[in-house]
Write a protein that holds these residues in place. Structure first.
Motif, PDB file in Angstrom:
ATOM      1  N   LEU A 320      56.640  39.012  48.294  1.00 33.87           N
ATOM      2  CA  LEU A 320      55.574  39.408  47.378  1.00 33.87           C
ATOM      3  C   LEU A 320      54.392  38.446  47.491  1.00 33.87           C
ATOM      4  CD1 LEU A 320      54.713  41.322  45.005  1.00 33.87           C
ATOM      5  CD2 LEU A 320      55.436  39.455  43.502  1.00 33.87           C
ATOM      6  N   GLY A 321      54.654  37.143  47.425  1.00 33.31           N
ATOM      7  CA  GLY A 321      53.581  36.161  47.543  1.00 33.31           C
ATOM      8  C   GLY A 321      52.870  36.236  48.876  1.00 33.31           C
ATOM      9  N   GLN A 322      53.626  36.497  49.924  1.00 33.62           N
ATOM     10  CA  GLN A 322      53.028  36.619  51.249  1.00 33.62           C
ATOM     11  C   GLN A 322      52.045  37.783  51.296  1.00 33.62           C
ATOM     12  OE1 GLN A 322      56.481  37.047  53.751  1.00 33.62           O
ATOM     13  NE2 GLN A 322      57.244  34.976  53.293  1.00 33.62           N
ATOM     14  N   ARG A 323      52.436  38.905  50.704  1.00 34.30           N
ATOM     15  CA  ARG A 323      51.556  40.075  50.689  1.00 34.30           C
ATOM     16  C   ARG A 323      50.351  39.858  49.774  1.00 34.30           C
ATOM     17  NH1 ARG A 323      53.300  45.201  52.730  1.00 34.30           N
ATOM     18  NH2 ARG A 323      55.223  44.942  53.942  1.00 34.30           N
ATOM     19  N   GLN A 324      50.543  39.170  48.668  1.00 34.02           N
ATOM     20  CA  GLN A 324      49.409  38.851  47.796  1.00 34.02           C
ATOM     21  C   GLN A 324      48.385  37.992  48.528  1.00 34.02           C
ATOM     22  OE1 GLN A 324      51.553  37.032  44.549  1.00 34.02           O
ATOM     23  NE2 GLN A 324      51.503  38.884  43.291  1.00 34.02           N
ATOM     24  N   ARG A 325      48.849  37.005  49.272  1.00 34.81           N
ATOM     25  CA  ARG A 325      47.926  36.138  50.020  1.00 34.81           C
ATOM     26  C   ARG A 325      47.245  36.908  51.144  1.00 34.81           C
ATOM     27  NH1 ARG A 325      52.207  32.655  48.743  1.00 34.81           N
ATOM     28  NH2 ARG A 325      53.305  33.072  50.703  1.00 34.81           N
ATOM     29  N   ARG A 326      47.984  37.778  51.788  1.00 40.36           N
ATOM     30  CA  ARG A 326      47.402  38.592  52.866  1.00 40.36           C
ATOM     31  C   ARG A 326      46.299  39.499  52.302  1.00 40.36           C
ATOM     32  NH1 ARG A 326      49.166  40.775  58.031  1.00 40.36           N
ATOM     33  NH2 ARG A 326      48.436  42.923  58.288  1.00 40.36           N
ATOM     34  N   LEU A 327      46.548  40.067  51.123  1.00 38.97           N
ATOM     35  CA  LEU A 327      45.535  40.898  50.475  1.00 38.97           C
ATOM     36  C   LEU A 327      44.280  40.083  50.182  1.00 38.97           C
ATOM     37  CD1 LEU A 327      44.485  43.431  49.046  1.00 38.97           C
ATOM     38  CD2 LEU A 327      45.785  42.731  47.015  1.00 38.97           C
ATOM     39  N   ALA A 328      44.452  38.888  49.635  1.00 37.34           N
ATOM     40  CA  ALA A 328      43.305  38.034  49.307  1.00 37.34           C
ATOM     41  C   ALA A 328      42.469  37.736  50.554  1.00 37.34           C
ATOM     42  CB  ALA A 328      43.789  36.744  48.662  1.00 37.34           C
ATOM     43  N   GLN A 329      43.121  37.519  51.679  1.00 35.21           N
ATOM     44  CA  GLN A 329      42.410  37.247  52.922  1.00 35.21           C
ATOM     45  C   GLN A 329      41.573  38.450  53.347  1.00 35.21           C
ATOM     46  OE1 GLN A 329      45.683  36.255  55.472  1.00 35.21           O
ATOM     47  NE2 GLN A 329      45.896  34.171  54.664  1.00 35.21           N
ATOM     48  N   ARG A 330      42.127  39.645  53.204  1.00 34.02           N
ATOM     49  CA  ARG A 330      41.408  40.863  53.603  1.00 34.02           C
ATOM     50  C   ARG A 330      40.215  41.128  52.683  1.00 34.02           C
ATOM     51  NH1 ARG A 330      45.083  39.682  56.634  1.00 34.02           N
ATOM     52  NH2 ARG A 330      45.749  41.040  58.325  1.00 34.02           N
ATOM     53  N   ILE A 331      40.369  40.829  51.401  1.00 37.82           N
ATOM     54  CA  ILE A 331      39.246  40.976  50.475  1.00 37.82           C
ATOM     55  C   ILE A 331      38.102  40.047  50.895  1.00 37.82           C
ATOM     56  CG2 ILE A 331      38.505  40.614  48.086  1.00 37.82           C
ATOM     57  CD1 ILE A 331      41.384  41.410  47.253  1.00 37.82           C
ATOM     58  N   ASP A 332      38.441  38.823  51.287  1.00 38.04           N
ATOM     59  CA  ASP A 332      37.418  37.870  51.743  1.00 38.04           C
ATOM     60  C   ASP A 332      36.685  38.389  52.970  1.00 38.04           C
ATOM     61  OD1 ASP A 332      37.921  36.077  49.722  1.00 38.04           O
ATOM     62  OD2 ASP A 332      39.256  34.810  50.919  1.00 38.04           O
ATOM     63  N   VAL A 333      37.405  39.014  53.891  1.00 38.03           N
ATOM     64  CA  VAL A 333      36.770  39.567  55.097  1.00 38.03           C
ATOM     65  C   VAL A 333      35.709  40.592  54.707  1.00 38.03           C
ATOM     66  CG1 VAL A 333      37.169  40.996  57.149  1.00 38.03           C
ATOM     67  CG2 VAL A 333      38.759  39.141  56.594  1.00 38.03           C
ATOM     68  N   PHE A 334      36.066  41.473  53.781  1.00 39.86           N
ATOM     69  CA  PHE A 334      35.105  42.485  53.353  1.00 39.86           C
ATOM     70  C   PHE A 334      33.902  41.833  52.679  1.00 39.86           C
ATOM     71  CE2 PHE A 334      33.221  45.581  50.558  1.00 39.86           C
ATOM     72  CZ  PHE A 334      33.273  46.762  51.277  1.00 39.86           C
ATOM     73  N   ASP A 335      34.151  40.893  51.782  1.00 39.00           N
ATOM     74  CA  ASP A 335      33.074  40.280  51.009  1.00 39.00           C
ATOM     75  C   ASP A 335      32.091  39.501  51.880  1.00 39.00           C
ATOM     76  OD1 ASP A 335      33.918  41.316  48.629  1.00 39.00           O
ATOM     77  OD2 ASP A 335      34.809  39.463  47.863  1.00 39.00           O
ATOM     78  N   HIS A 336      32.549  38.994  53.010  1.00 44.24           N
ATOM     79  CA  HIS A 336      31.648  38.255  53.898  1.00 44.24           C
ATOM     80  C   HIS A 336      30.688  39.178  54.642  1.00 44.24           C
ATOM     81  CE1 HIS A 336      34.218  34.657  53.325  1.00 44.24           C
ATOM     82  NE2 HIS A 336      33.116  34.019  53.662  1.00 44.24           N
ATOM     83  N   ARG A 337      30.955  40.484  54.592  1.00 47.52           N
ATOM     84  CA  ARG A 337      30.128  41.417  55.357  1.00 47.52           C
ATOM     85  C   ARG A 337      29.305  42.360  54.494  1.00 47.52           C
ATOM     86  NH1 ARG A 337      31.379  42.706  61.247  1.00 47.52           N
ATOM     87  NH2 ARG A 337      32.531  40.882  61.932  1.00 47.52           N
ATOM     88  N   VAL A 338      29.853  42.757  53.329  1.00 48.65           N
ATOM     89  CA  VAL A 338      29.164  43.731  52.477  1.00 48.65           C
ATOM     90  C   VAL A 338      29.101  43.185  51.055  1.00 48.65           C
ATOM     91  CG1 VAL A 338      29.195  46.064  51.516  1.00 48.65           C
ATOM     92  CG2 VAL A 338      29.882  45.695  53.892  1.00 48.65           C
TER      93      VAL A 338
END
Length: 424
Positions: A320-338
């Motif tokens: 669960l924690g691994q997936r939560q951290r993976r989600l946070a990383q993907r959100i950051d990718v989006f935020d850096h572009r849009v």
């Protein structure tokens, strides 16, 4: 023409939000989105967030990356959850018992509610859907049965999800109903001063982005005894050590008698159904023994129960924690572009404000043609000219797919509007 929304002198919204008919005021926009193939499409899951789009032979279907589904941790096709559903069906050789819950029920249901109670640190009741959970709770709240016999003024947040606001007309048969501007704590406090008992109905995480100010709501609880009813359908699983959710993780270990948190098991949780988290034993007894939407409705079916038990295993594991951290990383990718209004928060929903409904539909259609399925959103409660594109980011999205989506968003907005994003 849509009716213009105004504020009364009190700071509350006018009668607009009490009309069921006016909720459908933006039908032309929804019809246009439907004609553009953006609503009620047929998808066939392949791997990850990839889907085959529309009907026809498999090799002729269009491929798209799904940014609409709300499985934020990517659990909806997790092998453990799928296996849990199958195992439950095979063990009992049945889908459900054709009887209300006051009669015999599967032992697995009691097991699920017990485990969920431990995970969420609350008294948990399971329903076949989040809509049914809210239907079971909100009219009961309005009747005063949860506030020691005193009927509260029930205050809805303007942006509360449809499975909450849909019940306003029923609530109005029991007590006074008010609707206030989104997250307007000042007006809510004024109502708390004006009335002896007030209940506030809101989302934890909102479907088009943003969240409720939980800290301020708790302060109103302590100061005035405010009853808080939060639907955290979009916040469950993605926050908390055991996935207890955005709202539950900000309340004390003991939930207390002035808080109810509703949640979906079909979004971040990856299974099916809905739950209520209660803090008082007498509230739990009232629901279980007497209240028709729980006691006299059908329980979740066995496949849903088995799937939820499978998800509970994941919620109690390091995964669960691994997936939560993976989600946070993907959100950051989006935020850096849009850039969006939600930029920088840890929520997985991003809304790109377009304005014109026609432009939003054209952009969403262009994104689908580029292989990205996103949701076009309208806000009939706020009038025309507030349309946008909603993107649901999940832990299962690949980084390069998010980057390509962002490039496509910027390109399609510029082509459709003639202006670079963000629009000025």
């Amino acid at each position: 023409m849509p009716q213009q929304i105004t504020l009364a002198d009190s700071g509350r919204l006018d009668e607009y939000f009490r009309s069921a008919v006016r909720r459908i005021q933006d039908r032309p926009s929804f019809d246009a989105a439907h004609m553009a193939g953006l609503l009620t499409g047929h998808e066939h899951s392949t791997t990850g967030r990839s889907t085959a789009w529309d009907s026809g032979p498999p090799d002729s279907r269009s491929q798209a990356i799904d940014f609409v589904r709300c499985s934020y941790l990517g659990l909806d096709n997790h092998p453990t959850i799928v296996a849990g559903a199958i195992e439950a069906l095979e063990a009992h050789r049945s889908l459900h018992w054709s009887d209300v819950r006051m009669g015999p029920k599967f032992a697995l249901l009691a097991e699920l509610e017990e485990i969920l109670s431990e995970i969420f640190c609350a008294r948990v009741l399971a329903f076949s859907s989040g809509m049914l959970a809210n239907l079971g709770a909100i009219p009961l709240l309005a009747s005063g049965q949860l506030t020691r016999g005193r009927r509260p003024v029930v205050v809805f947040d303007q942006s509360a999800r449809i499975s909450l606001g849909q019940h306003k007309r029923v609530v109005a048969d029991e007590t006074l109903v008010e609707t206030i501007v989104h997250n307007d704590i000042g007006v809510l406090e004024r109502l708390c001063r004006e009335h002896p008992v007030v209940a506030y109905v809101c989302d934890g995480v909102y479907a088009v982005g943003g969240h409720s100010p939980i800290k301020e709501l708790r302060q109103l609880q302590e100061r005035y005894g405010l009853f808080v009813y939060i639907d955290d359908a979009h916040g469950i699983s993605i926050f908390g050590r055991q996935g207890e959710g955005f709202a539950r993780s900000q309340f004390p270990q003991m939930l207390g008698e002035r808080t109810i948190i509703a949640a979906s098991l079909a979004k971040g949780f990856g299974a099916s159904g809905g739950v209520l988290m209660l803090g008082a034993a007498d509230h739990e007894a009232l629901f279980r023994r007497y209240w028709p939407p729980y006691a006299f409705s059908m329980a979740p079916n066995l496949a849903a129960i088995g799937a939820a038990l499978g998800s509970c295993k994941i919620h109690r594991s390091p995964e669960l924690g691994q997936r939560q951290r993976r989600l946070a990383q993907r959100i950051d990718v989006f935020d850096h572009r849009v850039a969006t209004a939600e930029q920088g928060n840890s929520l997985p929903i991003r809304t790109i404000t377009i304005g014109s409904e026609t432009n939003a539909i054209a952009i969403a259609r262009g994104l689908l043609d580029c292989g990205f399925y996103t949701a076009v959103t309208f806000s009939p409660a706020l009038g025309r000219g507030t349309a946008g594109i909603r993107v649901c980011i999940t832990a299962q999205h690949e980084v390069h797919d998010i980057e390509r989506l962002c490039d496509s968003i910027l390109q399609n907005i510029a082509q459709t509007t003639g202006k670079p994003y963000p629009l000025r």
